[in-house]
Design a protein around this motif. Structure first.
Motif, short mmCIF file in Angstrom:
data_model
loop_
_atom_site.label_atom_id
_atom_site.label_comp_id
_atom_site.label_asym_id
_atom_site.label_seq_id
_atom_site.Cartn_x
_atom_site.Cartn_y
_atom_site.Cartn_z
N LYS A 1 -1.31 1.43 -4.59
CA LYS A 1 -1.35 2.87 -4.83
C LYS A 1 0.05 3.43 -4.68
N SER A 2 0.32 4.53 -5.36
CA SER A 2 1.66 5.13 -5.30
C SER A 2 1.55 6.64 -5.18
N SER A 3 2.59 7.25 -4.61
CA SER A 3 2.61 8.69 -4.35
C SER A 3 3.94 9.28 -4.78
N SER A 4 4.07 10.59 -4.68
CA SER A 4 5.31 11.27 -5.05
C SER A 4 6.46 10.84 -4.16
N LEU A 5 6.20 10.68 -2.87
CA LEU A 5 7.26 10.24 -1.95
C LEU A 5 7.81 8.89 -2.38
N PRO B 1 0.84 -1.20 0.00
CA PRO B 1 0.00 0.00 0.00
C PRO B 1 0.88 1.25 0.00
N GLY B 2 1.28 1.69 -1.15
CA GLY B 2 2.30 2.73 -1.27
C GLY B 2 1.96 4.06 -0.65
N THR B 3 0.67 4.34 -0.42
CA THR B 3 0.30 5.62 0.18
C THR B 3 0.01 5.50 1.67
N SER B 4 0.22 4.34 2.26
CA SER B 4 -0.08 4.14 3.68
C SER B 4 1.04 4.68 4.56
N GLU B 5 0.73 4.82 5.83
CA GLU B 5 1.71 5.34 6.78
C GLU B 5 2.89 4.39 6.95
N CYS B 6 2.62 3.07 6.92
CA CYS B 6 3.71 2.11 7.11
C CYS B 6 4.72 2.21 5.98
N ARG C 1 5.29 4.93 4.16
CA ARG C 1 6.00 6.20 4.32
C ARG C 1 7.13 6.06 5.34
N ILE C 2 6.87 5.37 6.46
CA ILE C 2 7.90 5.14 7.46
C ILE C 2 9.03 4.29 6.87
N TRP C 3 8.65 3.25 6.17
CA TRP C 3 9.63 2.33 5.58
C TRP C 3 10.53 3.04 4.57
N LEU C 4 9.95 3.88 3.72
CA LEU C 4 10.72 4.57 2.69
C LEU C 4 11.64 5.63 3.27
N LYS C 5 11.26 6.24 4.37
CA LYS C 5 12.05 7.33 4.94
C LYS C 5 13.21 6.84 5.80
N ARG C 6 13.16 5.61 6.26
CA ARG C 6 14.23 5.09 7.11
C ARG C 6 15.52 4.92 6.33
N LYS C 7 16.63 5.14 7.02
CA LYS C 7 17.94 4.90 6.41
C LYS C 7 18.27 3.42 6.57
N GLY D 1 0.43 0.65 -9.63
CA GLY D 1 -0.98 0.64 -9.24
C GLY D 1 -1.65 1.95 -9.59
N GLU D 2 -2.47 2.47 -8.71
CA GLU D 2 -3.15 3.74 -8.93
C GLU D 2 -2.27 4.88 -8.46
N GLY D 3 -1.94 5.78 -9.36
CA GLY D 3 -1.13 6.93 -9.00
C GLY D 3 -1.98 8.01 -8.33
#
Length: 412
Positions: free
Chosen positions: A128-132, A101-106, A108-114, A150-152
């Protein structure tokens, strides 16, 4: 196997000496296999070296090929931070992460971690996908070969340009929809071999798409935004029509390397009427055409709007040019497939030396329950607008460019 449970009042055994840890690795592994992903993650967080090693070994075997986020129902019970940790652990041990679920909070946390780069992951898909996601993903999985967004959600051409410039190995790309799909004008990677896009996006860049040097399979389907973004005063916007004719014209105008083409778009009256069997061979053709309902607010009248007669005549002539290779027709949910139309089609096919409709596989009369369910979904998505599905295989250069095995794999 016999288990012994003892209770000692006033004494607590150290964790390292508890009865569970006295079991051998095989027994512990059998127990861990029956736990949910959430419980397995909690055991890892106990930081007991032996248990953690067994669970990570279990994940390495179970999810080595792929990890399907959508099938793990127990993930819904985990907090977002726990889901992100799980993606970290499994991401190091799998070759594919799918249905994220590319737009979910989990996410977002996963993508931002180093973290270390997942160079081994080759396939990633999102619901679903987002700019982040677009900004972070190429650096996280730089060696992706297959990407499905998926759905942009409000993706921009700048986002997509950034994505493609940083993915040098991508060979398959899919985008189901985007809220601003008509504005998409960006350069697709020249490494692409498979491309799946809404028909409006294909039509917007059809000339450039057909010049991709390695593209072998192109799929265009009805845009999910067609019910509101592509309509203007009851008439289809130019970006949503003519895709079939535009693509066929590009095939005729270029020495394209495509050996598989599937299109789902609205039927227009500009189909080629010249002999095109030397350019491509059509094996399957479907025409789904419910009558469009037009409601006049002024007087409350209802008008049933059929397909334009010119489009029907153009279709008959076009199918006649493909009589030699045509093997399957599908007129499911077609208000225009009347006995008169079928008789005219038979006459055109016979004059061209092909099989009459009675000898072709016709899924209009043999519809399974699954197909009927898909039909209902199609009807809901298309807003009762007529559309066609076209499948072309074996273009002229496939004998020298592709083997039979490759073509079977692409069709599957």
């Amino acid at each position: 196997m016999r288990f012994r449970t003892t209770i000692t009042i006033g004494h607590v055994e150290p964790p390292g000496n508890c009865g569970l840890m006295e079991l051998n690795d095989d027994c512990l592994l059998m127990i861990c296999e029956r736990l949910s992903l959430g419980d397995q993650l909690k055991l890892i967080e106990l930081q007991e070296k032996r248990l953690s090693s067994l669970i990570l070994h279990l994940w390495s075997g179970r999810y080595a090929k792929q990890f399907d986020f959508g099938r793990e129902q127990h993930l819904k019970l985990l907090k977002c931070d726990e889901q992100a940790k799980l993606l970290d652990y499994i991401g190091r041990r799998t070759r594919a992460l799918i249905n994220l679920p590319g737009t979910s909070e989990c996410c977002r946390i996963w993508l931002k971690r180093k973290r270390k780069v997942f160079t081994h992951i080759q396939r990633v898909s999102f619901t679903k996908s987002s700019s982040l996601l677009i900004q972070k993903l190429p650096h996280l999985c730089p060696n992706m070969v297959d990407l499905k967004l998926g759905e942009g959600v409000d993706l921009t051409p700048i986002d997509m340009d950034c994505l493609f410039k940083n993915l040098n190995n991508v060979r398959s790309f899919e985008l189901l929809s985007n809220s601003h799909c008509r504005q998409f004008e960006y350069q697709y990677p020249r490494s692409l071999e498979t491309l799946k896009l809404p028909a409006c996006m294909v039509n917007a860049r059809v000339s450039e798409i057909f010049q991709l040097p390695r593209l072998r399979l192109l799929t265009a389907f009805l845009c999910r935004n067609s019910g509101h973004c592509h309509l203007d005063d009851g008439k289809a916007n130019a970006s949503g029509t003519g895709t079939l004719s535009a693509c066929l014209q590009q095939i005729r105008g270029h020495n394209c390397r495509i050996v598989g083409l599937r299109l789902q778009c609205r039927l227009d009256d500009c189909l080629p009427v010249v002999a095109v069997e030397d350019i491509f061979r059509l094996r399957y053709f479907a025409w789904h055409s419910q009558l469009t309902v037009h409601y006049d607010v002024a007087d409350g009248s209802v008008t049933w709007m059929p397909q334009r007669p010119q489009a029907v005549r153009s279709l008959l002539c076009f199918l006649a040019t493909q009589a030699a290779s045509l093997r399957e027709l599908d007129f499911t949910r077609n208000a225009h497939a009347t006995p008169t139309f079928l008789a005219q089609l038979d006459a055109h096919l016979k004059r061209a030396g092909g099989c009459p409709t009675t000898q072709l596989t016709n899924t209009n009369t043999h519809v399974s329950a699954d197909v009927e369910a898909d039909a209902d979904a199609d009807s809901a998505e298309t807003n009762d607008l007529a559309f066609v599905e076209l499948e072309l295989l074996h273009l002229p250069n496939e004998q020298s460019e592709a083997s039979t095995g490759e073509m079977t794999a692409m069709r599957d």
